[in-house]
Design a protein around this motif. Structure first.
Motif, PDB file in Angstrom:
ATOM      1  N   GLY A   1      23.669 -31.214   7.632  1.00 20.35           N
ATOM      2  CA  GLY A   1      22.717 -31.731   6.656  1.00 20.35           C
ATOM      3  C   GLY A   1      22.817 -30.990   5.333  1.00 20.35           C
ATOM      4  O   GLY A   1      22.780 -31.601   4.257  1.00 20.35           O
TER       5      GLY A   1
ATOM      6  N   THR B   1      15.607 -45.245   2.794  1.00 18.85           N
ATOM      7  CA  THR B   1      14.929 -44.670   3.958  1.00 18.85           C
ATOM      8  C   THR B   1      14.973 -45.636   5.140  1.00 18.85           C
ATOM      9  O   THR B   1      15.033 -45.206   6.297  1.00 18.85           O
ATOM     10  CB  THR B   1      13.469 -44.341   3.602  1.00 18.85           C
ATOM     11  OG1 THR B   1      13.447 -43.528   2.433  1.00 18.85           O
ATOM     12  CG2 THR B   1      12.786 -43.606   4.733  1.00 18.85           C
TER      13      THR B   1
ATOM     14  N   HIS C   1      20.153 -38.903   0.512  1.00 19.87           N
ATOM     15  CA  HIS C   1      19.346 -37.954   1.283  1.00 19.87           C
ATOM     16  C   HIS C   1      18.064 -38.595   1.813  1.00 19.87           C
ATOM     17  O   HIS C   1      17.370 -37.996   2.627  1.00 19.87           O
ATOM     18  CB  HIS C   1      19.086 -36.659   0.494  1.00 19.87           C
ATOM     19  CG  HIS C   1      17.893 -36.646  -0.395  1.00 19.87           C
ATOM     20  ND1 HIS C   1      17.991 -36.662  -1.762  1.00 19.87           N
ATOM     21  CD2 HIS C   1      16.567 -36.601  -0.135  1.00 19.87           C
ATOM     22  CE1 HIS C   1      16.790 -36.615  -2.298  1.00 19.87           C
ATOM     23  NE2 HIS C   1      15.898 -36.587  -1.326  1.00 19.87           N
TER      24      HIS C   1
ATOM     25  N   PRO D   1      18.690 -39.630   6.026  1.00 24.75           N
ATOM     26  CA  PRO D   1      18.220 -38.750   7.104  1.00 24.75           C
ATOM     27  C   PRO D   1      16.716 -38.528   7.095  1.00 24.75           C
ATOM     28  O   PRO D   1      16.128 -38.201   8.131  1.00 24.75           O
ATOM     29  CB  PRO D   1      18.983 -37.434   6.849  1.00 24.75           C
ATOM     30  CG  PRO D   1      19.440 -37.501   5.443  1.00 24.75           C
ATOM     31  CD  PRO D   1      19.659 -38.946   5.159  1.00 24.75           C
ATOM     32  N   GLU D   2      16.071 -38.697   5.944  1.00 26.53           N
ATOM     33  CA  GLU D   2      14.613 -38.602   5.927  1.00 26.53           C
ATOM     34  C   GLU D   2      14.005 -39.718   6.776  1.00 26.53           C
ATOM     35  O   GLU D   2      13.062 -39.494   7.539  1.00 26.53           O
ATOM     36  CB  GLU D   2      14.097 -38.688   4.485  1.00 26.53           C
ATOM     37  CG  GLU D   2      14.352 -37.430   3.669  1.00 26.53           C
ATOM     38  CD  GLU D   2      13.777 -37.520   2.275  1.00 26.53           C
ATOM     39  OE1 GLU D   2      13.188 -38.571   1.946  1.00 26.53           O
ATOM     40  OE2 GLU D   2      13.903 -36.546   1.513  1.00 26.53           O
TER      41      GLU D   2
ATOM     42  N   SER E   1      18.077 -33.610   9.238  1.00 31.51           N
ATOM     43  CA  SER E   1      17.045 -33.768   8.228  1.00 31.51           C
ATOM     44  C   SER E   1      16.503 -32.421   7.762  1.00 31.51           C
ATOM     45  O   SER E   1      16.230 -32.237   6.571  1.00 31.51           O
ATOM     46  CB  SER E   1      15.913 -34.620   8.784  1.00 31.51           C
ATOM     47  OG  SER E   1      16.395 -35.898   9.119  1.00 31.51           O
TER      48      SER E   1
ATOM     49  N   ALA F   1      14.451 -38.817  10.310  1.00 27.50           N
ATOM     50  CA  ALA F   1      13.554 -37.746  10.767  1.00 27.50           C
ATOM     51  C   ALA F   1      12.194 -38.281  11.188  1.00 27.50           C
ATOM     52  O   ALA F   1      11.550 -37.723  12.076  1.00 27.50           O
ATOM     53  CB  ALA F   1      13.377 -36.719   9.644  1.00 27.50           C
TER      54      ALA F   1
END
Length: 276
Positions: free
Chosen positions: A265, A15, A173, A176-177, A40, A180
């Motif tokens: 995404g 992250t 994944h 992109p979290e 996201s 965001a």
């Protein structure tokens, strides 16, 4: 056990990569903001409908092919998750309603500029909107990451060679979290450090979830309870995507960037799940 914890830490720590991308350089332009939020949302929607909800139905069906009962319980849990985050959303104080505001803020890149009072009000309103979006997204992702971290930790304990591709998929994944959370907070506050650390903390929920799950929740989070949690988290993520990420992305005025990023995404997550 140490290896399992380190793998979970790596997955959650990814992250920070997204957070760093969100705060580097001049990553506050409308197109960058639209792209990050749209990407996201695509990841979260795809994961929710293709991975979390079906997996919840499978677990609620006893680990076999989804049954009518398991699918019904998963669907109920999905909408209960939406209801929960909707209630929390209503309880969060807001300076401006996200459903009524349509103003846009131009980036000055630190230069002084003269703006009309109406424009200043719109700027402040959008900053409040984006800060709220980042905070709610961070809370929802942290909620999602706790059971995710627990699941990763348990998989690594049972078979590390199986857990490695799972960790890689989760780490991808999580990037992109982080984006965001960091992008709207960076845009709203102008602080790179606040944006980076808030986004990083959502990823740290994974190793925290691993520890809590191992020490306290392992006897409870089994069978139907785990299936219901997976489906409920899917509902939370769908609500956040549709109520927070996409409306905030659309307010930048970069509609096509939002749509292309949304599809990208989904594609990234689809390839990740297929390959890993």
């Amino acid at each position: 056990m140490l290896v399992a914890f380190l793998l979970t830490l790596v997955a959650g720590g990814a992250t920070s990569i997204g957070a760093a991308l969100g705060v580097l350089g001049r990553g506050t332009g409308p197109r960058f903001l639209a792209g990050g939020l749209g990407l996201s949302a695509g990841v979260m929607l795809y994961v929710s409908f293709v991975e979390l909800l079906p997996e919840g139905a499978r677990v609620l069906s006893g680990g076999a092919a989804p049954t009518g009962r398991g699918t019904a319980l998963a669907t109920l849990s999905f909408f209960l998750g939406i209801a929960l985050i909707a209630v929390l959303d209503r309880l969060v104080p807001r300076a401006v309603s996200p459903h009524e505001f349509a103003g846009r803020m131009d980036s000055s890149h630190g230069r002084a500029e003269v703006r009309e009072p109406e424009q200043q009000l719109e700027d402040r309103a959008l900053r409040a909107r984006l800060l709220r979006t980042g905070a709610i997204t961070a809370a929802a992702l942290a909620l999602h990451n706790v059971p995710e971290g627990f699941a990763t930790f348990v998989a690594a304990l049972q078979a590390p060679e199986v857990a490695i591709p799972v960790v890689a998929a989760i780490a991808l994944h999580n990037i992109p979290e982080g984006l965001a959370v960091a992008v709207p907070v960076r845009r709203a506050t102008g602080s790179r450090s606040k944006a980076f650390w808030l986004a990083t903390m959502t990823g740290l929920a994974e190793p925290v979830g691993a520890v809590i799950g191992y020490l306290l929740l392992a006897p409870v989070l089994t069978g139907d309870a785990m299936g219901a949690i997976l489906a409920g988290v899917a509902g939370v993520m769908v609500f956040v995507s549709l109520d927070e990420l996409l409306p905030a992305a659309e307010e930048t005025g970069e509609h096509h960037t939002v749509i292309y990023s949304l599809i990208a995404g989904m594609a990234v997550m689809a390839v990740t799940l297929l390959v890993l």
